[in-house]
Write a protein that holds these residues in place. Structure first.
Motif, PDB file in Angstrom:
ATOM      1  N   MET A   1      39.945  42.029  29.949  1.00  0.00           N
ATOM      2  CA  MET A   1      39.654  40.880  30.775  1.00  0.00           C
ATOM      3  C   MET A   1      40.547  39.701  30.408  1.00  0.00           C
ATOM      4  O   MET A   1      40.802  38.867  31.262  1.00  0.00           O
ATOM      5  N   SER A   2      41.015  39.673  29.186  1.00  0.00           N
ATOM      6  CA  SER A   2      41.790  38.515  28.743  1.00  0.00           C
ATOM      7  C   SER A   2      43.159  38.434  29.413  1.00  0.00           C
ATOM      8  O   SER A   2      43.771  37.374  29.421  1.00  0.00           O
ATOM      9  N   ARG A   3      43.629  39.521  30.009  1.00  0.00           N
ATOM     10  CA  ARG A   3      44.953  39.466  30.637  1.00  0.00           C
ATOM     11  C   ARG A   3      44.922  38.756  31.983  1.00  0.00           C
ATOM     12  O   ARG A   3      45.964  38.385  32.509  1.00  0.00           O
ATOM     13  N   PHE A   4      43.744  38.568  32.557  1.00  0.00           N
ATOM     14  CA  PHE A   4      43.632  37.894  33.845  1.00  0.00           C
ATOM     15  C   PHE A   4      43.391  36.401  33.628  1.00  0.00           C
ATOM     16  O   PHE A   4      42.464  36.025  32.912  1.00  0.00           O
ATOM     17  N   PRO A   5      44.189  35.551  34.259  1.00  0.00           N
ATOM     18  CA  PRO A   5      44.011  34.103  34.117  1.00  0.00           C
ATOM     19  C   PRO A   5      42.898  33.597  35.042  1.00  0.00           C
ATOM     20  O   PRO A   5      43.113  32.735  35.901  1.00  0.00           O
ATOM     21  N   LEU A   6      41.700  34.167  34.890  1.00  0.00           N
ATOM     22  CA  LEU A   6      40.588  33.881  35.792  1.00  0.00           C
ATOM     23  C   LEU A   6      39.323  33.608  35.004  1.00  0.00           C
ATOM     24  O   LEU A   6      39.231  33.920  33.820  1.00  0.00           O
ATOM     25  N   ASP A   7      38.341  33.113  35.705  1.00  0.00           N
ATOM     26  CA  ASP A   7      36.991  33.027  35.178  1.00  0.00           C
ATOM     27  C   ASP A   7      36.591  34.440  34.749  1.00  0.00           C
ATOM     28  O   ASP A   7      36.922  35.410  35.437  1.00  0.00           O
ATOM     29  N   PRO A   8      35.893  34.581  33.634  1.00  0.00           N
ATOM     30  CA  PRO A   8      35.525  35.928  33.169  1.00  0.00           C
ATOM     31  C   PRO A   8      34.773  36.762  34.204  1.00  0.00           C
ATOM     32  O   PRO A   8      34.942  37.981  34.273  1.00  0.00           O
ATOM     33  N   ARG A   9      33.955  36.121  35.028  1.00  0.00           N
ATOM     34  CA  ARG A   9      33.225  36.884  36.052  1.00  0.00           C
ATOM     35  C   ARG A   9      34.181  37.493  37.072  1.00  0.00           C
ATOM     36  O   ARG A   9      34.009  38.637  37.501  1.00  0.00           O
ATOM     37  N   LEU A  10      35.212  36.732  37.463  1.00  0.00           N
ATOM     38  CA  LEU A  10      36.196  37.275  38.404  1.00  0.00           C
ATOM     39  C   LEU A  10      37.027  38.366  37.746  1.00  0.00           C
ATOM     40  O   LEU A  10      37.368  39.366  38.381  1.00  0.00           O
ATOM     41  N   SER A  11      37.350  38.192  36.463  1.00  0.00           N
ATOM     42  CA  SER A  11      38.100  39.224  35.739  1.00  0.00           C
ATOM     43  C   SER A  11      37.309  40.524  35.685  1.00  0.00           C
ATOM     44  O   SER A  11      37.842  41.607  35.940  1.00  0.00           O
ATOM     45  N   ARG A  12      36.036  40.418  35.365  1.00  0.00           N
ATOM     46  CA  ARG A  12      35.174  41.592  35.307  1.00  0.00           C
ATOM     47  C   ARG A  12      35.082  42.255  36.689  1.00  0.00           C
ATOM     48  O   ARG A  12      35.105  43.475  36.807  1.00  0.00           O
ATOM     49  N   THR A  13      35.000  41.432  37.725  1.00  0.00           N
ATOM     50  CA  THR A  13      34.945  41.953  39.092  1.00  0.00           C
ATOM     51  C   THR A  13      36.212  42.733  39.421  1.00  0.00           C
ATOM     52  O   THR A  13      36.151  43.817  40.013  1.00  0.00           O
ATOM     53  N   LEU A  14      37.366  42.206  39.034  1.00  0.00           N
ATOM     54  CA  LEU A  14      38.630  42.906  39.300  1.00  0.00           C
ATOM     55  C   LEU A  14      38.698  44.241  38.569  1.00  0.00           C
ATOM     56  O   LEU A  14      39.141  45.243  39.152  1.00  0.00           O
TER      57      LEU A  14
END
Length: 152
Positions: A1-14
């Motif tokens: 999840m840390s590779r996405f520059p997003l809110d953790p919820r959006l990262s988890r969704t992706l």
């Protein structure tokens, strides 16, 4: 999840979307949620009325993220050069800058997804959009991809 520059919820969704083979759509929605509002909120009454009409025409019973997805897909479907999209946005009460920013964020997010997942989904998305109504359009609702009102 840390590779996405997003809110953790959006990262988890992706990441979950990759498993469900809908990461391209999820990346688009995440990008739209990360940029400024695509609907004009200030300006002449005519512009605000156009924004309200566009929101109503592209509204999804599945909520605001799907409404934004409908608007984005309609913007991408505008034929012609970038200036045609600009004109379409002006007539629809939309902020072209926000839609362009969402496209840039979407491309970046797709680049961060696992290669095989992103490449397969892009190919599937192209097939669906070239071959008429696909699974995604049935899920999102009427009015996807261009044209006038909400009846697709």
């Amino acid at each position: 999840m840390s590779r996405f520059p997003l809110d953790p919820r959006l990262s988890r969704t992706l990441l979950r979307a990759c498993e469900l083979r809908c990461a391209a759509t999820a990346a688009t929605v995440a990008a739209l949620l990360c940029v400024e509002d695509v609907f004009c909120r200030a300006g002449p009454t005519q512009l605000l009325d156009a924004a309200a009409a566009t929101r109503e025409a592209r509204a999804s019973p599945h909520g605001e993220p799907m409404t934004l997805l409908n608007v984005f897909q309609a913007w991408r479907a505008v034929p012609g050069a970038e200036r045609e999209r600009e004109r379409w946005c002006a007539e629809a009460g939309l902020q072209a800058r926000a839609l362009r920013a969402a496209e840039e964020v979407r491309v970046q997010l797709m680049g961060l997804l696992p290669r095989s997942s992103a490449e397969e989904e892009e190919a599937e998305e192209r097939k669906r959009t070239e071959g008429g109504k696909g699974r995604r359009e049935r899920w999102v609702g009427e009015g996807v991809g261009g044209g006038g009102g909400g009846g697709g």
